[in-house]
Design a protein around this motif. Structure first.
Motif, PDB file in Angstrom:
ATOM      1  N   ALA A 260       0.756  -1.098   0.116  1.00 52.70           N
ATOM      2  CA  ALA A 260       0.018   0.017  -0.034  1.00 52.70           C
ATOM      3  C   ALA A 260       0.982   1.350   0.068  1.00 52.70           C
ATOM      4  CB  ALA A 260      -1.006  -0.086   1.333  1.00 52.70           C
ATOM      5  N   ALA A 261       1.844   1.340   0.681  1.00 51.78           N
ATOM      6  CA  ALA A 261       2.821   2.210   1.168  1.00 51.78           C
ATOM      7  C   ALA A 261       3.718   2.449  -0.435  1.00 51.78           C
ATOM      8  CB  ALA A 261       3.743   2.312   2.018  1.00 51.78           C
ATOM      9  N   ARG A 262       3.883   1.465  -1.019  1.00 50.51           N
ATOM     10  CA  ARG A 262       4.766   1.625  -2.335  1.00 50.51           C
ATOM     11  C   ARG A 262       3.729   2.073  -3.271  1.00 50.51           C
ATOM     12  NH1 ARG A 262       8.906  -0.865  -4.852  1.00 50.51           N
ATOM     13  NH2 ARG A 262       8.590  -1.056  -7.145  1.00 50.51           N
ATOM     14  N   TYR A 263       2.615   1.509  -3.610  1.00 51.85           N
ATOM     15  CA  TYR A 263       1.940   2.134  -4.589  1.00 51.85           C
ATOM     16  C   TYR A 263       1.471   3.473  -4.470  1.00 51.85           C
ATOM     17  CZ  TYR A 263       1.184  -2.655  -6.218  1.00 51.85           C
ATOM     18  OH  TYR A 263       1.561  -3.981  -6.580  1.00 51.85           O
ATOM     19  N   ALA A 264       1.085   3.931  -3.200  1.00 50.65           N
ATOM     20  CA  ALA A 264       0.640   5.304  -2.933  1.00 50.65           C
ATOM     21  C   ALA A 264       1.532   6.461  -2.616  1.00 50.65           C
ATOM     22  CB  ALA A 264      -0.131   5.044  -1.340  1.00 50.65           C
ATOM     23  N   TYR A 265       2.971   6.044  -2.444  1.00 46.13           N
ATOM     24  CA  TYR A 265       3.900   7.042  -2.298  1.00 46.13           C
ATOM     25  C   TYR A 265       5.294   6.705  -2.732  1.00 46.13           C
ATOM     26  CZ  TYR A 265       0.812   8.350   1.301  1.00 46.13           C
ATOM     27  OH  TYR A 265      -0.426   8.930   1.806  1.00 46.13           O
ATOM     28  N   LEU A 266       5.565   5.384  -3.012  1.00 45.89           N
ATOM     29  CA  LEU A 266       7.009   5.400  -3.488  1.00 45.89           C
ATOM     30  C   LEU A 266       7.240   5.370  -5.083  1.00 45.89           C
ATOM     31  CD1 LEU A 266       8.341   2.716  -0.828  1.00 45.89           C
ATOM     32  CD2 LEU A 266       8.387   5.044  -0.743  1.00 45.89           C
ATOM     33  N   MET A 267       6.143   4.884  -5.796  1.00 49.81           N
ATOM     34  CA  MET A 267       6.464   4.811  -7.346  1.00 49.81           C
ATOM     35  C   MET A 267       6.352   5.984  -7.792  1.00 49.81           C
ATOM     36  SD  MET A 267       4.029   1.347  -7.998  1.00 49.81           S
ATOM     37  CE  MET A 267       4.806   1.038  -9.704  1.00 49.81           C
ATOM     38  N   ARG A 268       6.822   6.059  -9.254  1.00 50.91           N
ATOM     39  CA  ARG A 268       6.684   7.211  -9.984  1.00 50.91           C
ATOM     40  C   ARG A 268       5.361   7.811  -9.989  1.00 50.91           C
ATOM     41  NH1 ARG A 268      10.488   3.908 -12.725  1.00 50.91           N
ATOM     42  NH2 ARG A 268      12.523   4.479 -12.449  1.00 50.91           N
ATOM     43  N   GLU A 269       4.536   6.811 -10.482  1.00 54.26           N
ATOM     44  CA  GLU A 269       3.156   7.226 -10.578  1.00 54.26           C
ATOM     45  C   GLU A 269       2.608   6.738  -8.938  1.00 54.26           C
ATOM     46  OE1 GLU A 269      -0.338   8.687 -12.329  1.00 54.26           O
ATOM     47  OE2 GLU A 269       1.962   8.585 -13.252  1.00 54.26           O
ATOM     48  N   LYS A 270       1.839   8.030  -8.526  1.00 55.61           N
ATOM     49  CA  LYS A 270       1.355   7.821  -7.251  1.00 55.61           C
ATOM     50  C   LYS A 270      -0.292   7.348  -7.592  1.00 55.61           C
ATOM     51  CE  LYS A 270       4.755   9.433  -5.281  1.00 55.61           C
ATOM     52  NZ  LYS A 270       5.701   9.777  -6.411  1.00 55.61           N
ATOM     53  N   TYR A 271      -0.770   6.142  -6.892  1.00 57.19           N
ATOM     54  CA  TYR A 271      -2.040   5.787  -7.156  1.00 57.19           C
ATOM     55  C   TYR A 271      -2.769   5.931  -6.015  1.00 57.19           C
ATOM     56  CZ  TYR A 271       0.377   3.296 -11.164  1.00 57.19           C
ATOM     57  OH  TYR A 271       1.004   2.990 -12.334  1.00 57.19           O
ATOM     58  N   LYS A 272      -4.033   5.814  -6.373  1.00 59.12           N
ATOM     59  CA  LYS A 272      -4.940   6.050  -5.041  1.00 59.12           C
ATOM     60  C   LYS A 272      -5.410   4.522  -4.722  1.00 59.12           C
ATOM     61  CE  LYS A 272      -8.004   8.188  -7.669  1.00 59.12           C
ATOM     62  NZ  LYS A 272      -9.339   8.902  -8.030  1.00 59.12           N
ATOM     63  N   VAL A 273      -5.146   4.289  -3.210  1.00 61.08           N
ATOM     64  CA  VAL A 273      -5.007   2.910  -3.022  1.00 61.08           C
ATOM     65  C   VAL A 273      -6.312   2.782  -1.814  1.00 61.08           C
ATOM     66  CG1 VAL A 273      -3.776   1.107  -1.894  1.00 61.08           C
ATOM     67  CG2 VAL A 273      -2.653   2.636  -3.457  1.00 61.08           C
ATOM     68  N   GLY A 274      -7.041   1.485  -1.735  1.00 62.10           N
ATOM     69  CA  GLY A 274      -7.801   1.270  -1.188  1.00 62.10           C
ATOM     70  C   GLY A 274      -7.666  -0.158  -0.320  1.00 62.10           C
ATOM     71  N   ILE A 275      -8.047  -0.570   0.899  1.00 59.70           N
ATOM     72  CA  ILE A 275      -7.695  -1.709   1.602  1.00 59.70           C
ATOM     73  C   ILE A 275      -8.728  -2.424   1.935  1.00 59.70           C
ATOM     74  CG2 ILE A 275      -6.459  -2.845   3.581  1.00 59.70           C
ATOM     75  CD1 ILE A 275      -4.346  -0.825   3.706  1.00 59.70           C
ATOM     76  N   ILE A 276      -9.126  -3.619   1.794  1.00 55.99           N
ATOM     77  CA  ILE A 276     -10.229  -4.609   2.446  1.00 55.99           C
ATOM     78  C   ILE A 276      -9.630  -5.490   3.051  1.00 55.99           C
ATOM     79  CG2 ILE A 276     -12.190  -5.981   1.837  1.00 55.99           C
ATOM     80  CD1 ILE A 276     -12.578  -4.541  -0.848  1.00 55.99           C
ATOM     81  N   THR A 277     -10.098  -5.782   4.373  1.00 53.01           N
ATOM     82  CA  THR A 277      -9.400  -6.860   5.249  1.00 53.01           C
ATOM     83  C   THR A 277     -10.744  -7.712   5.526  1.00 53.01           C
ATOM     84  OG1 THR A 277      -8.761  -7.333   7.308  1.00 53.01           O
ATOM     85  CG2 THR A 277     -10.284  -5.400   7.364  1.00 53.01           C
TER      86      THR A 277
END
Length: 447
Positions: A260-277
């Motif tokens: 989640a942290a990688r997709y939302a903040y670390l990649m060149r393209e920042k993605y909107k991320v959601g979590i389901i548990t």
């Protein structure tokens, strides 16, 4: 030597009296009973000891010292005489040499000395240079021979084979080291034998000269054996839903937080991320994910049954990436695995990418059982965690070789989000050959 006699009612008492009188250096010569015990008299024992006569010893030492002093005096006098005689000879020799030189100077016109020609000096220098060059060449040849010999010794040291040889026959000695390393890593012997057979069939003969060239070729072959899933950027309106499944204790929740942290903040393209548990069985797991989501400002939904799962997917439909955490279950708990199938069977527009999460320290037999029992969920990729907790990676190679499922991510350590990397075949091969996991490689991250 001087003999002394001591008597006492027992040998021990007589010996004690002797040592007290004569010291520890006294030598026991004899011990005997001279009177038996009776009703009126005690027994009587006699101990005879020998000691050095100290007065005689002092006289001998004095005589020896006096003799030594006299000898030194004579030698000193003799040495002075010899030195005096030698000095006289040196003076006479010097006078003789001086006289000879004066005679030569006087007759210098009649007898000239021919000067040494310069070319002779040049020829001598050239010979010296030639000799030095030959020595250097000889040293280079010796060094090269020693290097080759050391390599052969190393190969011989690693030639410890089992009675069971690979189907292709005996393995050449230059393959001994790489065979041993791969076998100790936990790789299935059948897979290793197959790899060695392919290596022997396709490797050019000129590359078998040393263990280093064999190692490079073997590394290339292993790299081709490990399929990896490349991380590709999403193209709108493309979305991605990723479900993490696996047994308990392999780190699914922590891995999901890293993703989640990688997709939302670390990649060149920042993605909107959601979590389901779906892991509502463990309150601690839900609270842990809630805390992560709060820190990263990510939406999160807790789901109990399949209808709620569909509602959660619709709620997070505006997200680019949805990550689903599942309850950990034993690979032999069919009931929980079947319930996960019900969640996956829920109607939705976007397919779910199922990633099986497994711990790298797990034995190959258990990895096979985990994959076999979770395979009804439709496994798309494999994620391996805890790479920092093992020194053998052959089990990963064997499982991937058998299943032909690509590896998508590798995790080593508990730090979120640092201890996660996109799967890399070079990294896995190096870890196998070196016997330890290296530092994570950063791919696709913003600089």
């Amino acid at each position: 030597m001087k003999l002394m006699t001591f008597t006492a009612p027992s040998p021990a008492q007589a010996l004690k009296a002797a040592r007290k009188e004569c010291g520890e250096e006294a030598l026991v010569v004899s011990t005997k009973q001279i009177r038996k015990k009776t009703l009126t008299q005690p027994a009587l024992y006699e101990v005879v000891v020998a000691i050095e006569d100290r007065s005689r010893k002092r006289e001998e030492r004095h005589t020896a010292a006096k003799s030594t002093l006299e000898k030194d005096r004579i030698d000193s006098s003799k040495s002075k005489s010899e030195r005096s005689h030698s000095q006289e000879e040196e003076v006479l020799l010097s006078i003789s040499e001086a006289a000879r030189e004066i005679s030569q100077i006087a007759n210098v016109t009649s007898a000239k000395r021919e000067p040494r020609s310069k070319p002779v000096s040049n020829v001598t220098e050239e010979r010296v240079v030639a000799v030095e060059m030959k020595e250097r060449e000889a040293l280079k040849a010796i060094r090269k021979e020693l290097t080759s010999l050391a390599d052969k010794v190393k190969l011989i040291q690693n030639m410890v084979w089992e009675e069971k040889k690979p189907p292709g026959g005996t393995i050449p000695p230059e393959f001994a080291e790489i065979y041993r390393i791969a076998k100790q890593s936990g790789m299935d012997p059948l897979h290793l034998d197959e790899i060695m057979r392919l290596t022997l069939e396709h490797m050019p003969l000129q590359m078998r000269s040393s263990s280093e060239t064999v190692r490079r070729y073997f590394r290339t072959l292993l790299r081709k054996m490990v399929p990896v899933r490349l991380e590709r950027p999403l193209v709108p309106p493309q979305k991605k839903i990723m479900m993490l499944v696996g047994p308990t204790g392999v780190g699914k929740t922590t891995t999901l937080a890293k993703l989640a942290a990688r997709y939302a903040y670390l990649m060149r393209e920042k993605y909107k991320v959601g979590i389901i548990t779906l892991d509502t069985y463990r309150i601690g797991a839900v609270e842990q994910l809630m805390q992560y989501a709060k820190m990263m400002r990510i939406g999160i939904e807790a789901v109990v049954d399949p209808p709620e799962f569909l509602t959660a997917l619709q709620t997070l439909s505006h997200m680019d990436i949805i990550l689903i955490d599942t309850v950990g279950s034993s690979q032999y708990d069919k009931e929980k695995i079947e319930k996960l199938q019900q969640f996956l069977a829920t109607n939705h527009d976007v397919g779910i990418d199922v990633s099986l999460v497994m711990g790298a320290p797990t034995k190959l037999e258990d990895l096979r059982a985990i994959y076999r029992n979770f395979s009804p969920l439709g496994i798309d990729t494999l994620i391996f965690t805890k790479l920092d907790e093992t020194r053998g990676f052959g089990n990963i190679f064997s499982l991937v070789y058998e299943t032909q499922k690509p590896v998508s991510y590798l995790s080593m350590g508990q730090e979120v989000p640092d201890d996660l990397m996109v799967a890399d075949s070079d990294y896995l091969v190096e870890s196998l050959l070196e016997g330890k996991a290296g530092k994570p490689k950063r791919k696709g991250e913003a600089k």
